[in-house]
Design an enzyme around this catalytic site. Structure first.
Site, PDB file in Angstrom:
ATOM      1  N   ASP A 189      -5.172   5.012  13.191  1.00 43.34           N
ATOM      2  CA  ASP A 189      -4.015   5.061  12.285  1.00 43.34           C
ATOM      3  C   ASP A 189      -4.276   6.186  11.290  1.00 43.34           C
ATOM      4  O   ASP A 189      -5.255   6.150  10.546  1.00 43.34           O
ATOM      5  CB  ASP A 189      -3.878   3.715  11.569  1.00 43.34           C
ATOM      6  CG  ASP A 189      -2.628   3.618  10.715  1.00 43.34           C
ATOM      7  OD1 ASP A 189      -1.989   4.649  10.444  1.00 43.34           O
ATOM      8  OD2 ASP A 189      -2.295   2.488  10.293  1.00 43.34           O
TER       9      ASP A 189
ATOM     10  N   ASP B 263       3.131   8.942   8.933  1.00 45.46           N
ATOM     11  CA  ASP B 263       2.127   7.898   9.126  1.00 45.46           C
ATOM     12  C   ASP B 263       2.314   7.368  10.539  1.00 45.46           C
ATOM     13  O   ASP B 263       3.424   6.967  10.913  1.00 45.46           O
ATOM     14  CB  ASP B 263       2.381   6.807   8.074  1.00 45.46           C
ATOM     15  CG  ASP B 263       1.433   5.624   8.159  1.00 45.46           C
ATOM     16  OD1 ASP B 263       0.542   5.628   9.015  1.00 45.46           O
ATOM     17  OD2 ASP B 263       1.605   4.691   7.354  1.00 45.46           O
TER      18      ASP B 263
ATOM     19  N   HIS C  99       6.935   0.241   6.368  1.00 43.86           N
ATOM     20  CA  HIS C  99       7.250   0.488   4.960  1.00 43.86           C
ATOM     21  C   HIS C  99       8.091   1.737   4.781  1.00 43.86           C
ATOM     22  O   HIS C  99       8.009   2.691   5.572  1.00 43.86           O
ATOM     23  CB  HIS C  99       5.954   0.631   4.149  1.00 43.86           C
ATOM     24  CG  HIS C  99       4.922   1.475   4.821  1.00 43.86           C
ATOM     25  ND1 HIS C  99       4.797   2.832   4.593  1.00 43.86           N
ATOM     26  CD2 HIS C  99       3.976   1.177   5.748  1.00 43.86           C
ATOM     27  CE1 HIS C  99       3.811   3.315   5.330  1.00 43.86           C
ATOM     28  NE2 HIS C  99       3.293   2.339   6.054  1.00 43.86           N
TER      29      HIS C  99
ATOM     30  N   HIS D 225       3.687   3.654   0.428  1.00 44.79           N
ATOM     31  CA  HIS D 225       4.385   2.364   0.480  1.00 44.79           C
ATOM     32  C   HIS D 225       5.361   2.344  -0.691  1.00 44.79           C
ATOM     33  O   HIS D 225       4.979   2.076  -1.828  1.00 44.79           O
ATOM     34  CB  HIS D 225       3.397   1.209   0.389  1.00 44.79           C
ATOM     35  CG  HIS D 225       2.508   1.098   1.589  1.00 44.79           C
ATOM     36  ND1 HIS D 225       2.692   0.144   2.572  1.00 44.79           N
ATOM     37  CD2 HIS D 225       1.433   1.820   1.983  1.00 44.79           C
ATOM     38  CE1 HIS D 225       1.775   0.293   3.502  1.00 44.79           C
ATOM     39  NE2 HIS D 225       0.987   1.306   3.164  1.00 44.79           N
TER      40      HIS D 225
ATOM     41  N   GLU E 293       5.606  -0.167  12.335  1.00 46.02           N
ATOM     42  CA  GLU E 293       4.271  -0.347  12.918  1.00 46.02           C
ATOM     43  C   GLU E 293       4.021  -1.767  13.418  1.00 46.02           C
ATOM     44  O   GLU E 293       3.412  -2.579  12.734  1.00 46.02           O
ATOM     45  CB  GLU E 293       3.176   0.083  11.939  1.00 46.02           C
ATOM     46  CG  GLU E 293       3.253  -0.500  10.539  1.00 46.02           C
ATOM     47  CD  GLU E 293       2.128   0.016   9.657  1.00 46.02           C
ATOM     48  OE1 GLU E 293       0.983   0.121  10.118  1.00 46.02           O
ATOM     49  OE2 GLU E 293       2.408   0.329   8.484  1.00 46.02           O
TER      50      GLU E 293
ATOM     51  N   GLU F 171       2.499   2.918  15.871  1.00 45.50           N
ATOM     52  CA  GLU F 171       3.275   3.213  14.662  1.00 45.50           C
ATOM     53  C   GLU F 171       3.843   4.619  14.756  1.00 45.50           C
ATOM     54  O   GLU F 171       3.211   5.532  15.295  1.00 45.50           O
ATOM     55  CB  GLU F 171       2.376   3.109  13.435  1.00 45.50           C
ATOM     56  CG  GLU F 171       3.065   3.451  12.119  1.00 45.50           C
ATOM     57  CD  GLU F 171       2.109   3.421  10.932  1.00 45.50           C
ATOM     58  OE1 GLU F 171       2.600   3.441   9.783  1.00 45.50           O
ATOM     59  OE2 GLU F 171       0.880   3.389  11.156  1.00 45.50           O
TER      60      GLU F 171
END
Length: 303
Positions: free
Chosen positions: A85, A96, A156, A164, A189, A282
């Site tokens: 990740d 992300d 998020h 976030h 994710e 994700e």
């Protein structure tokens, strides 16, 4: 969102895709986690971006928040499930994304469930759709493979320098929730497990972020270190191994002292409560009037 911001998001996405592609092609049992983290972060920088947070390497039941420490000797085990990740940003515009690699075919469906849950969530991620609906899509997909989604891990909203940004994208069905908004950027994710379906905090803390710049009882050395950390990372997460050039071999000790004084926040590792193995996929999406545009394309990087 203006065109410059969109361009930076897309460029950060390309950097992250290249880094995760390299990781998938390179990771193997016996590889040091430190080598894997530095590989991913190095490719991100080669493409003109900066890591948005330390590369997370979650082995087996570790779901999130473990990155290599200074001099880390941990290696990738045989027969393991490994989540990679990572994040990239350009001028604070963050992407992300995560992929799962497995070294035992018994876990192929566990990874496939996470990958397909991501694909289905993106397909349904349209302006005005409730987050509860997205969670239902993820949960239904995961359970169709005989696994559980991890209920207390979510995607998020992402905004500039905010990884976030206050809105969660659930992995289970919930009542209502926020609506998907056009012009916003979100990380989606799904996590899948053969365990209990939720995570708890582990003991290790390897990732930090600045909590406050006004912490009391800081001597000149600690105050100077805090200023240096903030000026380099702003509010984004970091790891002490990124600070060795700036703070010397005592970087980990300095970070620990700043954390004890409330200047920094430490993220505990998150582990599956039943010691179940965990898979994750994700991507970061930009929402337009037509739906969600993946910025990284991690579903295409599946093993």
């Amino acid at each position: 969102m203006d065109e410059e911001a969109i361009r930076k998001y897309r460029d950060a996405g390309r950097a992250l895709r290249a880094a995760l592609r390299k990781a998938v092609d390179s990771v193997h049992p016996g590889m040091k986690v430190l080598e894997l983290c530095e590989l991913v972060e190095g490719v991100v920088r080669e493409y003109g971006a900066e890591p948005a947070f330390p590369t997370n390497v979650g082995i087996n039941d570790v779901a999130a928040h473990y990155t290599a420490v200074i001099g880390d000797g941990l290696t990738i085990p045989s027969n393991s499930v490994v989540k990679i990740d990572a994040g990239a940003h350009i001028d604070g515009y963050i992407t992300d994304a995560a992929v799962t690699v497995y070294f035992n075919d018994a876990f192929s469906l566990l990874a496939k469930a996470a990958r397909n849950a991501l694909v289905n969530a993106i397909d349904n991620f349209k302006p005005g759709t409730s987050m509860g609906r997205i969670g239902a899509v993820v949960e239904k997909t995961v359970r169709s493979y005989g696994y559980k989604p991890i209920e207390n891990l979510t995607g998020h909203l992402i905004r500039r320098y905010e990884l976030h940004a206050g809105v969660s994208v659930p992995n289970v069905e919930v009542d209502g929730g926020e609506k998907v908004m056009e012009g916003e950027t979100y990380a989606i994710e799904p996590f899948t497990t053969n365990g209990r379906g939720h995570v708890v905090e582990g003991r290790a803390v390897t990732i930090y972020r600045v909590e406050r710049l006004t912490a009391k009882k800081l001597d000149k050395e600690l105050a100077k270190a805090l200023d240096a950390i903030y000026s380099r990372f702003n509010s984004l997460p970091f790891t002490p191994r990124w600070l060795v050039k700036d703070l010397g071999q005592g970087a980990a000790s300095i970070v620990e002292q700043l954390t004890r004084r409330g200047a920094l926040y430490g993220y505990a590792t998150l582990v599956e409560a039943g010691k179940g193995f965990v898979a994750q996929f994700e991507d970061t999406v930009l929402v337009t009037s037509d739906g969600a545009q993946p910025l990284v394309g991690t579903a295409e990087l599946a093993q």
